[in-house]
Motif scaffolding. Structure first.
Motif, short mmCIF file in Angstrom:
data_model
loop_
_atom_site.label_atom_id
_atom_site.label_comp_id
_atom_site.label_asym_id
_atom_site.label_seq_id
_atom_site.Cartn_x
_atom_site.Cartn_y
_atom_site.Cartn_z
N THR A 11 30.30 -0.72 -13.53
CA THR A 11 30.28 -0.83 -12.06
C THR A 11 29.43 0.27 -11.44
OG1 THR A 11 32.51 -1.80 -12.10
CG2 THR A 11 31.72 -0.92 -9.99
N GLY A 12 29.58 1.49 -11.96
CA GLY A 12 28.77 2.60 -11.47
C GLY A 12 27.29 2.39 -11.72
N ASP A 13 26.96 1.85 -12.91
CA ASP A 13 25.55 1.58 -13.22
C ASP A 13 24.96 0.55 -12.26
OD1 ASP A 13 25.64 3.37 -15.30
OD2 ASP A 13 26.10 1.84 -16.82
N VAL A 14 25.73 -0.49 -11.96
CA VAL A 14 25.25 -1.52 -11.05
C VAL A 14 25.01 -0.94 -9.66
CG1 VAL A 14 25.90 -3.65 -9.85
CG2 VAL A 14 26.27 -3.45 -12.31
N LEU A 15 25.94 -0.13 -9.18
CA LEU A 15 25.80 0.45 -7.84
C LEU A 15 24.63 1.43 -7.76
CD1 LEU A 15 29.57 1.01 -6.90
CD2 LEU A 15 28.04 -0.80 -6.12
N ARG A 16 24.45 2.24 -8.82
CA ARG A 16 23.32 3.18 -8.81
C ARG A 16 21.98 2.44 -8.86
NH1 ARG A 16 27.04 6.55 -11.52
NH2 ARG A 16 26.63 5.54 -13.52
N SER A 17 21.93 1.36 -9.64
CA SER A 17 20.70 0.57 -9.70
C SER A 17 20.40 -0.07 -8.34
CB SER A 17 20.83 -0.51 -10.77
OG SER A 17 21.03 0.06 -12.05
N LEU A 18 21.45 -0.51 -7.67
CA LEU A 18 21.27 -1.09 -6.34
C LEU A 18 20.71 -0.05 -5.37
CD1 LEU A 18 21.72 -3.51 -4.43
CD2 LEU A 18 24.05 -2.70 -4.08
N ALA A 100 14.39 -4.43 -10.75
CA ALA A 100 15.23 -3.33 -11.21
C ALA A 100 14.77 -2.74 -12.54
CB ALA A 100 16.68 -3.82 -11.34
N VAL A 101 14.31 -3.58 -13.46
CA VAL A 101 14.04 -3.12 -14.83
C VAL A 101 12.63 -2.59 -14.98
CG1 VAL A 101 13.96 -3.85 -17.24
CG2 VAL A 101 15.78 -4.67 -15.74
N ARG A 102 11.69 -3.00 -14.16
CA ARG A 102 10.30 -2.57 -14.30
C ARG A 102 9.84 -1.79 -13.06
NH1 ARG A 102 7.36 -8.00 -16.77
NH2 ARG A 102 8.47 -8.02 -18.76
N PRO A 103 10.36 -0.58 -12.88
CA PRO A 103 9.99 0.18 -11.68
C PRO A 103 8.54 0.63 -11.71
CG PRO A 103 11.25 1.55 -13.18
CD PRO A 103 11.27 0.17 -13.76
N ARG A 104 7.93 0.73 -10.52
CA ARG A 104 6.58 1.23 -10.37
C ARG A 104 6.58 2.30 -9.27
NH1 ARG A 104 2.49 -1.62 -12.79
NH2 ARG A 104 3.05 -3.64 -13.70
N ASP A 105 5.44 2.93 -9.10
CA ASP A 105 5.37 4.00 -8.11
C ASP A 105 5.06 3.48 -6.71
OD1 ASP A 105 2.82 3.21 -8.49
OD2 ASP A 105 2.01 5.20 -9.00
N ASN A 294 25.01 -9.40 -8.71
CA ASN A 294 25.10 -10.36 -9.81
C ASN A 294 23.89 -10.24 -10.74
OD1 ASN A 294 26.28 -12.72 -11.13
ND2 ASN A 294 24.50 -13.81 -10.35
N ALA A 295 22.69 -10.09 -10.15
CA ALA A 295 21.49 -9.93 -10.97
C ALA A 295 21.52 -8.60 -11.72
CB ALA A 295 20.24 -10.02 -10.09
N LEU A 296 21.94 -7.53 -11.05
CA LEU A 296 21.97 -6.21 -11.69
C LEU A 296 23.04 -6.12 -12.77
CD1 LEU A 296 21.45 -3.98 -8.53
CD2 LEU A 296 19.79 -4.49 -10.32
N LEU A 297 24.13 -6.86 -12.61
CA LEU A 297 25.14 -6.90 -13.66
C LEU A 297 24.53 -7.46 -14.95
CD1 LEU A 297 28.08 -6.70 -14.67
CD2 LEU A 297 28.45 -9.01 -13.76
N GLY A 298 23.79 -8.57 -14.84
CA GLY A 298 23.14 -9.13 -16.02
C GLY A 298 22.12 -8.17 -16.60
N ALA A 299 21.35 -7.50 -15.72
CA ALA A 299 20.34 -6.56 -16.21
C ALA A 299 20.98 -5.37 -16.93
CB ALA A 299 19.49 -6.07 -15.04
N ARG A 311 21.50 1.57 -17.92
CA ARG A 311 21.08 0.90 -16.68
C ARG A 311 19.56 0.96 -16.56
NH1 ARG A 311 23.15 5.84 -15.18
NH2 ARG A 311 21.72 7.23 -14.04
N PRO A 312 18.98 0.23 -15.62
CA PRO A 312 17.53 0.32 -15.41
C PRO A 312 17.11 1.73 -15.04
CG PRO A 312 18.44 -1.58 -14.28
CD PRO A 312 19.60 -0.79 -14.77
N PRO A 313 15.91 2.15 -15.44
CA PRO A 313 15.46 3.51 -15.14
C PRO A 313 15.27 3.75 -13.65
CG PRO A 313 13.67 2.21 -16.04
CD PRO A 313 14.92 1.39 -16.19
#
Length: 627
Positions: A11-18, A100-105, A294-299, A311-313
């Protein structure tokens, strides 16, 4: 304990990614929302209109819709609509996952890359949606057919009102027989959904084919189904709680503040606009958070199980929102303010509503009885709704069900008995009340000079035309009786008590059947015709052939009211007994409300009449929030 800790970390990972990817996630969400509203809804509407044109018959009941959907054309349309809906959903989830998974600058480049990748993978996403949704439908179909067969065999001959109110042993037998099959399907569907939960991230991030994505998801989730199912259930509970919590917060904390404002339009309207805009923003935010989570949970699950990453970087330090973020935020605010303005503009105060007593005052006396009709008139009903059926000797009597099972414990049908036999029976009602089967002629006598009558025609198959003819004869006899009464009356008061001999002015004939309405138009052209409908579908409701549309109350919305105004027919809502729902329907602008409790509706209207315009606007706002 391990599962709880793992769930807490997830849950924490999902919220931080959001939090880390908020702005590009919002941009993708809005894009796909516009895609759905611009592509899915028009395509579905066009396909439905085409389907109904091919069927060449109106659909105003759930049974008629089900029958239409079970045709080859209907099944094709339903499958195509499901495929399109899930494809848009998969595209949106894939885009959010990539963000979420492929961050850019640079957030703008990130959002554009995510959208472009989704469109390039469209064939694969279509295949995945087809396999997953098709598999779930394959699981559902035999169970649905089995339940339909059971229902037809065990309950097919029983009246729905009898089942709902009496709940005979046959109903419990049906539920007990069908429950294991339904439970088995639910468990199998949940297991399949959990097993394939990571197929979308695998397909979009690894470039796998749909079949390989499903196989890899099954390997990654093997032995972890309970934990994944728990995470999905927690997310679902949060999604359901968010809008409820938002409404409760505004209702408890901010609505009382508006009530203290003076009723000055220069002050009240801007305050309400700001209030509704803020509420709309919160509602939009709750919707976005649910879809993105929902998407971030799957990721997050995919990264943890496939790559041992929690979690995603986090985006690089130099990432910045740029013009995209500002444009998105301004766009969201503009949407919220526009919706608030439209809502307040629709706030026309319309307090004239016909009170229609459903089968008389049927919560206070036995339905369709003379006592219920008398009680409804005393409680201020404008129209008393009754159900008309033909007896074996072609008398018109008042009874809703085909048989006497619910109210008399007698399985015989009304059409099999003559009026004398029916009059001798005793029917039960609420609070131990009892009555007898009344005739339409008696009901007309009771409402003379006091209220109107809404007569729903309950024709047996093949006898609909005869029922219309006999009702016409009863109405003609009542008109003659009223003229004789007025001729004998000594003064104006007594003449008024005789009722208007132009009976059709205070009588409306209702039916669920278009052919019956056509028969009424041919035989009784002066009669007002009411179409009773459980629902209305685009292209399925001709705008002629009736004067009033009586629509199930949970199908009444602002669009239905606008259609009625545009096409020139009145709109009634049935059957409503809750004062809050009554108030909401009044605010929508319906012309009449059909209720078992006419006295309650009359009291509500009197209470609203005592309020000022500002207070009424607050009531409307409160009802909108509850809705």
């Amino acid at each position: 304990m391990t599962t709880v800790l793992a769930l807490s970390r997830l849950t924490g990972d999902v919220l931080r990614s959001l939090r880390d990817h908020l702005r590009p996630l919002i941009a993708c969400h809005l894009f796909f929302t516009l895609l759905a509203s611009g592509l899915l809804l028009p395509a579905a509407g066009w396909a439905l209109a085409h389907l109904l044109a091919r069927l060449e018959r109106p659909l105003v009941s759930h049974a008629a819709v089900l029958e239409a959907l079970l045709t080859p054309i209907g099944l094709g349309w339903l499958l195509a609509l499901l495929a399109l809906a899930f494809l848009v959903l998969y595209l949106q989830q894939a885009g959010l996952t990539l963000v979420a998974v492929r961050p850019r600058d640079h957030h703008l480049k990130l959002a554009v890359d995510a959208l472009w990748t989704c469109l390039r993978r469209l064939p694969s996403l279509s295949g995945l949606a087809l396999l997953q949704v098709g598999s779930q439908l394959a699981l559902l179909l035999p169970v649905a057919l089995a339940v339909l067969v059971l229902h037809d065999r065990l309950l097919g001959d029983l009246d729905p009102d009898y089942l709902r109110q009496v709940r005979p042993p046959a109903l419990w037998h049906f539920l007990a027989t069908a429950a294991p099959a339904v439970l088995g399907w639910a468990l199998a569907a949940a297991a399949l959904y959990t097993r394939w939960h990571l197929a979308l991230p695998v397909l979009i991030l690894e470039g796998a084919t749909p079949r390989r994505a499903l196989a890899r998801s099954a390997r990654l989730t093997r032995g972890r189904g309970h934990g994944i199912a728990a995470a999905i259930l927690v997310l679902l509970a949060a999604l359901l709680a968010l809008p409820l919590a938002a409404t409760a917060l505004f209702d408890a904390a901010f609505t009382p503040l508006l009530a203290r404002l003076p009723e000055r339009p220069a002050l009240l309207m801007p305050a309400m606009l700001g209030y509704v805009s803020a509420y709309t923003l919160v509602a939009l935010a709750a919707t976005f958070v649910g879809i993105a989570a929902n998407a971030l949970l799957g990721a997050c699950l995919y990264l943890r199980l496939a790559h041992r990453e929690p979690r995603p970087p986090t985006p690089p330090p130099g990432a910045h929102p740029g013009r995209l973020a500002w444009g998105v935020e301004l766009g969201v605010i503009a949407i919220a303010v526009t919706q608030a303005w439209l809502m307040l503009q629709a706030g026309e105060i319309r307090e004239r509503v016909d009170i229609v007593a459903h089968r008389g005052s049927s919560r206070a006396a036995p339905e369709n009885s003379l006592a219920a009709i008398e009680r409804a008139v005393r409680e201020g009903a404008d129209l008393v709704e009754v159900d008309a059926r033909l007896t074996a000797d072609e008398a018109v009597v008042l009874h809703h069900d085909r048989s006497l099972a619910r109210l008399a414990g007698d399985a015989r049908r009304i059409a099999a008995l003559d009026r004398a036999a029916l009059t001798a029976l005793r029917l039960t009602g609420p609070r131990g009340g009892a009555s007898r089967v009344a005739g339409l002629d008696e009901a007309l006598t009771r409402v003379r000079g006091r209220a109107g009558l809404m007569i729903e025609l309950k024709g047996e198959p093949g006898r609909e035309a005869r029922l219309v003819a006999r009702v016409g004869e009863v109405l003609a006899a009542e008109a003659r009786a009223r003229r004789r009464c007025r001729d004998r009356a000594a003064d104006g008061v007594r003449r008024a008590a005789c009722g208007d001999p132009r009976v059709m002015r205070r009588v409306a004939l209702a039916s669920l059947s278009y052919p019956t309405l056509s028969e009424i138009a041919e035989r009784l052209p002066a009669a007002r015709r009411i179409l009773l409908a459980q629902l209305t579908l685009r292209g399925a409701l001709p705008r002629r052939g009736f004067d009033i549309l009586a629509l199930r109350h949970n199908r009444v919305d602002a669009a239905a009211v606008r259609r009625a105004d545009r096409h020139g027919y009145a709109l009634y809502a049935w059957t409503v007994n809750d004062p809050a729902r009554m108030s909401r329907l009044i605010d929508l602008g319906v012309d009449g409300i059909i209720t078992d409790r006419p006295g309650r509706l009359r009291a509500l209207l009197a209470e609203r009449h005592r309020l000022g315009d500002g207070a009424l606007m607050l009531v409307k706002l409160h009802n909108w929030l509850r809705q």
